[in-house]
Motif scaffolding. Structure first.
Motif, mmCIF file in Angstrom:
data_model
loop_
_atom_site.group_PDB
_atom_site.id
_atom_site.type_symbol
_atom_site.label_atom_id
_atom_site.label_comp_id
_atom_site.label_asym_id
_atom_site.label_seq_id
_atom_site.Cartn_x
_atom_site.Cartn_y
_atom_site.Cartn_z
ATOM 1 N N CYS A 155 0.816 -1.226 0.000
ATOM 2 C CA CYS A 155 0.000 0.000 0.000
ATOM 3 C C CYS A 155 0.843 1.266 0.000
ATOM 4 O O CYS A 155 0.305 2.366 -0.115
ATOM 5 C CB CYS A 155 -0.950 0.002 1.192
ATOM 6 N N GLY B 80 -4.394 1.568 -0.858
ATOM 7 C CA GLY B 80 -4.478 0.148 -1.204
ATOM 8 C C GLY B 80 -5.879 -0.400 -1.107
ATOM 9 O O GLY B 80 -6.792 0.229 -0.560
ATOM 10 N N GLU C 140 -4.603 -5.196 0.885
ATOM 11 C CA GLU C 140 -3.478 -4.252 0.926
ATOM 12 C C GLU C 140 -3.520 -3.322 2.135
ATOM 13 O O GLU C 140 -2.483 -2.823 2.577
ATOM 14 C CB GLU C 140 -3.458 -3.410 -0.354
ATOM 15 N N LEU C 141 -4.736 -3.065 2.630
ATOM 16 C CA LEU C 141 -4.876 -2.160 3.775
ATOM 17 C C LEU C 141 -6.027 -2.650 4.650
ATOM 18 O O LEU C 141 -7.147 -2.826 4.178
ATOM 19 C CB LEU C 141 -5.140 -0.727 3.299
ATOM 20 N N TYR D 155 -11.231 0.868 -1.790
ATOM 21 C CA TYR D 155 -9.870 1.321 -1.470
ATOM 22 C C TYR D 155 -9.911 2.258 -0.270
ATOM 23 O O TYR D 155 -10.932 2.855 0.034
ATOM 24 C CB TYR D 155 -9.259 2.097 -2.644
ATOM 25 N N GLY E 145 -6.724 4.746 2.230
ATOM 26 C CA GLY E 145 -5.319 5.146 2.264
ATOM 27 C C GLY E 145 -5.041 6.114 3.391
ATOM 28 O O GLY E 145 -5.892 6.370 4.253
#
Length: 456
Positions: free
Chosen positions: A6, A14, A19-20, A104, A106
């Motif tokens: 990420c 990500g 990824e996250l 997603y 971030g």
């Protein structure tokens, strides 16, 4: 050791779950705290349904690293920037995926005075420590307090205008169900208190993490109709639309026409230079001719920087520039700790409309006529470098002036292109501009030509 994918060039972004997730967010908070060892930081999050849990996990990581946290609640990115330079803290984190798809999320990280943390300035170190989980235990864990920064933020925003000078006008405000609505409401309330004769027509103003009207990203053509239609319906003087974390704002003129961010850079550069001639204006390399023309016309000094907030902010600090603008609708201000804001640009546009007594369309029509541009066109390609080389080879015999400041810019004197690989998505980004007075060919001719090369 789990590799974390990420971490990007400027921030963390990500796919949720893989990824996250909360475990990864905890590790990032813990690593940030251990590496920078601030006494206190501010943290906030956008309205995505996943943002609050990720924020709480990050806070736990920070607290476990001995860091005190001021939780600002649901915020836009610039409220975290503001908190990081305005309050007695040494850093900040905003949980946001901005305009990325719903699955997603971030983070945007800053140090003291809202200085960006990117791959070159500490993000890699955070990644290495978060992956290794080589965390040290602290004698005393940090504590978390809630803090409402909105009143102080609004006071700062109001410093960019003179209430007595504002002409009566009607504005369409489209928060896109993102984080901007609470600030729009607060500014509207402040305007009423100060008897500023501006009527706000608010659409999609309620923050809603399900995004019933789609992800707020007005740079996509299909996302502009709601703002355009409202401007026309209400006969407004200007339309303003924001992305999810409102660090970018997009302006529509009184006819409902979307104004490319490139020309807003010229408009704001002009506004600053009229009051402060001789100041430096930072711009990105994607589209440049109009900005250079405006800055020269109004006795400023143009300074080019690579695209991307970390680069622009560094160059602005180095040159003490009053303003920096990217054609992607990121606008940066010295008085805002060189950070980007999605609220300051439209306030300055209101000032310009009031002072000049002109419409937004008339203020930018000469720029658009003189230096037409394509707007940014994105292509999904198998190999970005091979495609760029193909374009390079095709035009080599025309001997363009070449600039590698950001991707590749080819300048043919009467038209110019910039092609670059995205830092955040698997895309190739193309921008084309021309000099209308020296070039009878339409922009579309060049767009078609280069598109054929990319897709052919």
């Amino acid at each position: 050791m789990t590799k974390l994918t990420c971490f990007k060039a400027y921030d963390i972004r990500g796919k949720l779950g893989t990824e996250l997730n909360e475990e990864i967010a905890y590790k990032i908070g813990r690593a940030y705290g251990q590496i920078y060892q601030p006494k206190s930081v501010v943290i906030g999050c956008d309205i995505r349904l996943s943002s609050e849990p990720l924020k709480q996990a990050t806070i736990k990581g920070l607290n476990d690293a001995g860091i005190n946290v001021l939780d600002l609640g649901m915020t836009g990115t610039e409220e975290i920037y503001f908190g990081a330079f305005h309050l007695d803290v040494q850093g900040g984190i905003e949980i946001t995926a901005s305009h990325n798809p719903i699955d997603y999320n971030g983070m945007k990280l800053v140090r003291e005075n809202a200085r960006p943390i990117s791959a070159d300035t500490g993000l890699k170190e955070i990644q290495v420590l978060a992956e290794a989980e080589n965390f040290t235990e602290v004698a005393e864990k940090g504590i978390t307090q809630n803090y409402n920064i909105l009143p102080e933020f609004i006071e700062h925003l109001m410093s960019y205008i003179d209430p007595a000078q504002i002409s009566p006008m009607k504005l369409v405000m489209n928060a896109g169900n993102g984080a901007a609505g609470h600030v729009v409401d607060a500014i509207e309330e402040k305007f009423k208190q100060l008897h500023i004769p501006v009527e706000f027509i608010k659409i999609n103003n309620e923050a809603d993490g399900t995004f019933p009207n789609g992800i707020p990203n007005p740079i996509l053509i299909e996302n502009r109709d709601s703002t355009r239609n409202a401007v026309i319906q209400h006969q407004a003087d200007m339309g303003i639309a924001w992305d999810g974390d409102f660090d970018r704002c997009f302006l529509f003129d009184e006819k409902g026409q979307f104004i490319e961010g490139y020309y807003i850079v010229g408009l704001l550069a002009q506004a600053f230079l009229l009051k402060q001639p001789g100041e430096k204006i930072v711009h990105d390399p994607r589209l440049v001719w109009n900005t250079l023309d405006v800055v020269e016309q109004y006795q400023g000094i143009a300074v080019q920087s690579k695209s991307g907030h970390a680069f622009i902010k560094d160059v602005m600090r180095e040159h003490n520039a009053v303003y920096g603008g990217e054609m992607s609708a990121h606008h940066y201000f010295r008085d805002f700790a060189y950070c980007d804001s999605g609220m300051i640009p439209w306030l300055l546009a209101v000032v310009v409309l009031s002072e000049t007594k002109q419409s937004l369309s008339s203020l930018v029509e000469d720029m658009i006529a003189k230096f037409p541009c394509s707007g940014e066109i994105n292509f999904k390609v198998a190999d970005t470098q091979t495609t760029i080389q193909k374009i390079f080879d095709h035009y080599a015999d025309q001997k363009p002036v070449i600039d590698y400041a950001d991707g590749v810019s080819l300048d043919f004197a009467v038209w110019r292109l910039n092609i670059r690989a995205s830092n955040t998505e698997p895309l190739l980004r193309l921008n084309i501009e021309s000099r209308r007075d020296q070039n009878p060919k339409s922009i579309q001719t060049y767009v078609d030509e280069v598109t054929q090369l990319i897709e052919g």
